[in-house]
Scaffold this active site. Structure first.
Site, PDB file in Angstrom:
ATOM      1  N   GLU A  34       0.836  -1.209   0.000  1.00  0.00           N
ATOM      2  CA  GLU A  34       0.000   0.000   0.000  1.00  0.00           C
ATOM      3  C   GLU A  34       0.868   1.255   0.000  1.00  0.00           C
ATOM      4  OE1 GLU A  34      -1.826   0.922   3.765  1.00  0.00           O
ATOM      5  OE2 GLU A  34      -3.726   1.426   2.810  1.00  0.00           O
ATOM      6  N   HIS A  36       2.480   4.535   1.000  1.00  0.00           N
ATOM      7  CA  HIS A  36       2.713   5.186   2.288  1.00  0.00           C
ATOM      8  C   HIS A  36       3.412   6.522   2.056  1.00  0.00           C
ATOM      9  CE1 HIS A  36       1.368   1.570   4.303  1.00  0.00           C
ATOM     10  NE2 HIS A  36       1.495   2.185   5.469  1.00  0.00           N
ATOM     11  N   ASP A  45       3.500  -1.736   5.814  1.00  0.00           N
ATOM     12  CA  ASP A  45       2.549  -2.479   6.656  1.00  0.00           C
ATOM     13  C   ASP A  45       2.921  -3.954   6.806  1.00  0.00           C
ATOM     14  OD1 ASP A  45       1.134  -0.188   7.049  1.00  0.00           O
ATOM     15  OD2 ASP A  45      -0.653  -0.805   5.933  1.00  0.00           O
ATOM     16  N   HIS A 120      -2.169  -3.647   9.144  1.00  0.00           N
ATOM     17  CA  HIS A 120      -2.940  -2.871   8.163  1.00  0.00           C
ATOM     18  C   HIS A 120      -4.389  -2.847   8.644  1.00  0.00           C
ATOM     19  CE1 HIS A 120      -4.221  -1.495   4.169  1.00  0.00           C
ATOM     20  NE2 HIS A 120      -4.977  -2.563   4.006  1.00  0.00           N
ATOM     21  N   GLU A 122      -7.212  -1.988   7.599  1.00  0.00           N
ATOM     22  CA  GLU A 122      -8.322  -2.446   6.749  1.00  0.00           C
ATOM     23  C   GLU A 122      -8.541  -3.958   6.814  1.00  0.00           C
ATOM     24  OE1 GLU A 122      -6.256  -0.055   6.073  1.00  0.00           O
ATOM     25  OE2 GLU A 122      -7.075   1.416   4.671  1.00  0.00           O
ATOM     26  N   HIS A 177      -2.092   7.358   9.048  1.00  0.00           N
ATOM     27  CA  HIS A 177      -1.522   6.596   7.937  1.00  0.00           C
ATOM     28  C   HIS A 177      -0.274   7.276   7.369  1.00  0.00           C
ATOM     29  CE1 HIS A 177      -1.226   4.030   4.475  1.00  0.00           C
ATOM     30  NE2 HIS A 177      -1.157   5.093   3.702  1.00  0.00           N
ATOM     31  N   GLU A 182       4.122   5.574  12.098  1.00  0.00           N
ATOM     32  CA  GLU A 182       4.757   4.651  11.142  1.00  0.00           C
ATOM     33  C   GLU A 182       6.111   5.186  10.672  1.00  0.00           C
ATOM     34  OE1 GLU A 182       1.400   2.003   8.973  1.00  0.00           O
ATOM     35  OE2 GLU A 182       1.521   4.063   8.251  1.00  0.00           O
TER      36      GLU A 182
HETATM   37 ZN    ZN Z   1       0.633   1.625   7.212  1.00  0.00          ZN
END
Ligand code: ZN
Length: 262
Positions: A34, A36, A45, A120, A122, A177, A182
């Site tokens: 994904e 970032h 992630d 992650h 989701e 995010h 992170e």
């Molecule tokens: Zn992430």
């Protein structure tokens, strides 16, 4: 003498069989490919939950299975959205089947303690579904002692660590995010993969309290980062890791009735 690595991928089948006899906790990290932002890699992630799971497993004499590297579709309000180049996502049914299948495979070889170690956001409800279906499969096989824990490592971050990360107050975990947490943990664990000169600094995204499909991409910052990552630092990343690793280990030791080793 069986290999002492926590990584299942490093073991021979002899090592694996010997280690499973001790009824270890087996961690399955789940992540995503994904976007970032302009400063962190697509594998963020995956890198983070694998690193944290390995550190926790080392404290509990556990094993870490090869991760599920693809995840459920990135959502605009928590991951910037699925439309960014390089965000490679799975349909929910595929993700659920994959995780359910891996749990059943671990159980078939005698594993009875599984941790779905998510990186992650989701993925979370589909992990719940995979766990529920695998437990049903196992009951049908006559296995009644399989226990599964599902967690997101960020959910262990305490108020004190939160205050260290965000002295000015944090927007929300969804808007984090590719932002301070992170970025800080990546700066601590994998500074070689962080484009420090590209760390973004802009106001947090603001979304309406409803969703329209196809999603209106206007409120999504064009770089895919949902709030400023500017205050990130390797020191903050170290604070997160030093706090969450022992706390997750202590929680799992309690759930599974295991002593912590280090
Ligand atoms: Zn992430």
């Amino acid at each position: 003498m069986p290999q002492s690595s926590v990584r299942i991928a490093d073991l021979t089948w002899y090592d694996f069989a010997a280690r499973v006899k001790d009824d270890p906790i087996v961690f399955l990290p789940t992540g995503s490919v994904e976007q970032h932002g302009p400063h962190l890699p697509l594998f963020t992630d995956v890198i983070l939950p694998v690193a944290v799971a390995e550190a926790v497993a080392a404290k509990l004499g556990g094993l870490v299975a090869p991760p599920v590297t693809y995840g459920y579709k990135s959502q605009p309000k928590s991951g910037g959205g699925n439309h960014f180049p390089g965000t490679l996502s799975l349909d929910a049914s595929v993700f659920i089947s994959l995780v359910r299948n891996i749990i059943n495979e671990l159980a078939r070889h005698g594993v009875r303690k599984v941790v779905l170690f998510d990186g992650h956001m989701e993925n979370q409800w589909f992990l719940v579904e995979a766990a529920d279906l695998a437990l049903r499969d196992q009951r049908a096989e006559g296995v009644h002692d399989l226990k599964i824990v599902k967690l997101g490592y960020w959910e262990f971050i305490t108020k004190a660590t939160e205050a260290a990360l965000f002295p000015e107050g944090m927007p929300s975990w969804e808007l984090e995010h590719a932002a301070v947490m992170e970025t800080s943990v990546m700066l601590h664990l994998r500074p070689d993969l962080v484009r420090v000169d590209k760390i973004p600094d802009h106001p947090a995204a603001s979304f309406p309290p409803y969703d329209v499909y196809p999603f209106d991409t206007t409120p999504i910052p064009p770089d895919g980062v949902l709030s400023s990552a500017k205050p990130a630092s390797a020191e903050k990343g170290a604070i997160v890791i030093e706090q969450v690793v022992p706390d997750i280990a202590a929680s799992l030791a309690k759930v599974f009735g295991k002593p912590t080793e280090a």
